[in-house]
Scaffold this active site. Structure first.
Site, mmCIF file in Angstrom:
data_model
loop_
_atom_site.group_PDB
_atom_site.id
_atom_site.type_symbol
_atom_site.label_atom_id
_atom_site.label_comp_id
_atom_site.label_asym_id
_atom_site.label_seq_id
_atom_site.Cartn_x
_atom_site.Cartn_y
_atom_site.Cartn_z
ATOM 1 N N LYS A 83 0.824 -1.210 0.000
ATOM 2 C CA LYS A 83 0.000 0.000 0.000
ATOM 3 C C LYS A 83 0.863 1.267 0.000
ATOM 4 O O LYS A 83 0.628 2.182 -0.779
ATOM 5 C CB LYS A 83 -0.937 0.027 1.224
ATOM 6 C CG LYS A 83 -1.863 -1.185 1.320
ATOM 7 C CD LYS A 83 -2.822 -1.073 2.502
ATOM 8 C CE LYS A 83 -2.168 -1.105 3.873
ATOM 9 N NZ LYS A 83 -1.618 -2.404 4.271
ATOM 10 N N ARG A 108 -9.109 0.942 9.332
ATOM 11 C CA ARG A 108 -8.772 -0.453 9.628
ATOM 12 C C ARG A 108 -9.853 -1.138 10.435
ATOM 13 O O ARG A 108 -9.709 -2.324 10.752
ATOM 14 C CB ARG A 108 -7.480 -0.479 10.456
ATOM 15 C CG ARG A 108 -6.208 -0.817 9.697
ATOM 16 C CD ARG A 108 -5.083 -0.727 10.710
ATOM 17 N NE ARG A 108 -3.904 -1.458 10.345
ATOM 18 C CZ ARG A 108 -2.897 -0.969 9.619
ATOM 19 N NH1 ARG A 108 -2.959 0.240 9.119
ATOM 20 N NH2 ARG A 108 -1.834 -1.704 9.398
ATOM 21 N N ARG A 157 11.865 -7.590 4.432
ATOM 22 C CA ARG A 157 11.859 -6.188 4.889
ATOM 23 C C ARG A 157 12.463 -6.073 6.294
ATOM 24 O O ARG A 157 13.154 -5.109 6.605
ATOM 25 C CB ARG A 157 10.421 -5.660 4.882
ATOM 26 C CG ARG A 157 10.326 -4.160 5.105
ATOM 27 C CD ARG A 157 8.960 -3.616 4.749
ATOM 28 N NE ARG A 157 7.959 -3.922 5.759
ATOM 29 C CZ ARG A 157 6.688 -3.542 5.694
ATOM 30 N NH1 ARG A 157 6.247 -2.878 4.644
ATOM 31 N NH2 ARG A 157 5.834 -3.831 6.657
ATOM 32 N N ARG A 186 12.395 -2.846 10.725
ATOM 33 C CA ARG A 186 11.213 -2.234 11.356
ATOM 34 C C ARG A 186 10.730 -3.161 12.468
ATOM 35 O O ARG A 186 10.443 -4.340 12.206
ATOM 36 C CB ARG A 186 10.149 -2.031 10.273
ATOM 37 C CG ARG A 186 9.015 -1.148 10.715
ATOM 38 C CD ARG A 186 8.077 -0.892 9.557
ATOM 39 N NE ARG A 186 6.726 -1.269 9.936
ATOM 40 C CZ ARG A 186 5.669 -1.120 9.161
ATOM 41 N NH1 ARG A 186 5.794 -0.616 7.950
ATOM 42 N NH2 ARG A 186 4.481 -1.475 9.583
ATOM 43 N N ARG A 236 -0.344 -8.703 13.576
ATOM 44 C CA ARG A 236 -0.868 -7.741 12.592
ATOM 45 C C ARG A 236 -1.794 -8.431 11.577
ATOM 46 O O ARG A 236 -2.829 -7.893 11.210
ATOM 47 C CB ARG A 236 0.294 -7.042 11.876
ATOM 48 C CG ARG A 236 0.988 -6.029 12.767
ATOM 49 C CD ARG A 236 2.380 -5.689 12.291
ATOM 50 N NE ARG A 236 2.401 -5.082 10.971
ATOM 51 C CZ ARG A 236 3.490 -5.018 10.208
ATOM 52 N NH1 ARG A 236 4.636 -5.549 10.639
ATOM 53 N NH2 ARG A 236 3.443 -4.440 9.033
HETATM 54 P P1 ADP Z 1 1.198 -2.185 7.654
HETATM 55 O O1 ADP Z 1 0.026 -1.854 6.785
HETATM 56 O O2 ADP Z 1 2.383 -2.667 6.877
HETATM 57 O O3 ADP Z 1 0.856 -3.095 8.788
HETATM 58 P P2 ADP Z 1 1.164 0.469 8.886
HETATM 59 O O4 ADP Z 1 2.314 1.382 8.822
HETATM 60 O O5 ADP Z 1 -0.077 0.844 8.141
HETATM 61 O O6 ADP Z 1 1.739 -0.906 8.382
HETATM 62 O O7 ADP Z 1 0.728 0.230 10.413
HETATM 63 C C1 ADP Z 1 1.663 -0.087 11.418
HETATM 64 C C2 ADP Z 1 0.975 -0.161 12.781
HETATM 65 O O8 ADP Z 1 0.427 1.145 13.109
HETATM 66 C C3 ADP Z 1 -0.224 -1.092 12.904
HETATM 67 O O9 ADP Z 1 0.173 -2.409 13.159
HETATM 68 C C4 ADP Z 1 -0.974 -0.455 14.085
HETATM 69 O O10 ADP Z 1 -0.358 -0.743 15.315
HETATM 70 C C5 ADP Z 1 -0.799 1.023 13.828
HETATM 71 N N1 ADP Z 1 -1.878 1.584 12.982
HETATM 72 C C6 ADP Z 1 -1.698 2.172 11.751
HETATM 73 N N2 ADP Z 1 -2.874 2.568 11.240
HETATM 74 C C7 ADP Z 1 -3.825 2.215 12.133
HETATM 75 C C8 ADP Z 1 -5.239 2.333 12.171
HETATM 76 N N3 ADP Z 1 -5.918 2.898 11.157
HETATM 77 N N4 ADP Z 1 -5.895 1.867 13.266
HETATM 78 C C9 ADP Z 1 -5.239 1.319 14.281
HETATM 79 N N5 ADP Z 1 -3.908 1.160 14.322
HETATM 80 C C10 ADP Z 1 -3.193 1.595 13.258
#
Ligand code: ADP
Length: 187
Positions: A13, A88, A127, A133, A144
């Site tokens: 994404k 989400r 990654r 990360r 996740r």
């Molecule tokens: P990815 O899509 O690769 O998991 P992100 O950078 O979108 O990575 O998200 C990393 C973390 O940030 C998530 O695992 C969560 O802890 C938090 N997070 C990000 N966006 C949200 C959201 N919309 N609602 C709740 N937690 C979020």
């Protein structure tokens, strides 16, 4: 145009959002990036979410909704938003619809990047090695993926019901996926 890039963690994404920003001048709103910036800055918010994110759990709806609300005005001026990693949960999606409606705006399309679990695991392992990360470690990644399946996948029928969902094969090269997204947006 306002679009949501939808898909499991590590589906690509962020990569595709950055390309759309470059090519179309839209604004990327990545709640993950915003939260990581808060952690890096050592802010009170950052301290509150650090452990949750490292575990791979979702932060609360209120926190991410507030982050998005703050940034919405600038996206209108730029000609559109790309939501990456937000919404989400169903409450986040409802809040987004409400916030957009306040400014007589709306989500136009939801692009679902489809990638199978084995490929996600392979990508994230790579990654983790390359970028380190913290939430890409195998245990956090499993949390996740579970959060995606439990809380985020239920948004698919939500957006399908609104007639906004388009599916794109996310398994190809970055360029192939980019082309498939452009074709989906041109429809
Ligand atoms: P990815 O899509 O690769 O998991 P992100 O950078 O979108 O990575 O998200 C990393 C973390 O940030 C998530 O695992 C969560 O802890 C938090 N997070 C990000 N966006 C949200 C959201 N919309 N609602 C709740 N937690 C979020």
């Amino acid at each position: 145009m306002n679009l949501i890039l939808f898909g499991p963690p590590a589906a690509g994404k962020g990569t595709q959002a950055k390309r759309l920003v470059e090519q179309r001048g839209m604004v990327q709103l990545s709640t993950g990036d915003m939260l990581r910036a808060a952690i890096a800055s050592g802010s009170e918010l950052g301290q509150r979410v650090k452990a949750i994110m490292e575990r791979g759990d979702l932060v609360t709806d209120e926190v991410v909704i507030a982050l998005i609300e703050e940034r919405l005005p600038e996206t209108q001026a730029a000609g559109g938003a790309i939501f990456d990693g937000f919404p989400r949960t169903v409450p986040q999606a409802r809040a987004l619809d409400d916030m957009m409606a306040w400014s007589a705006n709306r989500i136009d399309v939801v692009v679902r990047l489809k990638v199978d679990d084995d490929s996600l695991l392979a990508r994230v392992a790579k990654r983790f090695e390359e970028q380190g990360r913290t939430d890409d470690n195998p245990d956090s990644f499993k949390v996740r993926l579970d959060a995606y399946n439990r809380n985020t996948a239920p948004l698919l029928p939500y957006y399908e019901g609104q007639g906004k969902l388009v599916e794109v094969d996310g398994m190809g090269s970055i360029d192939a996926v980019a082309q498939a997204i452009d074709a989906a947006l041109a429809r």
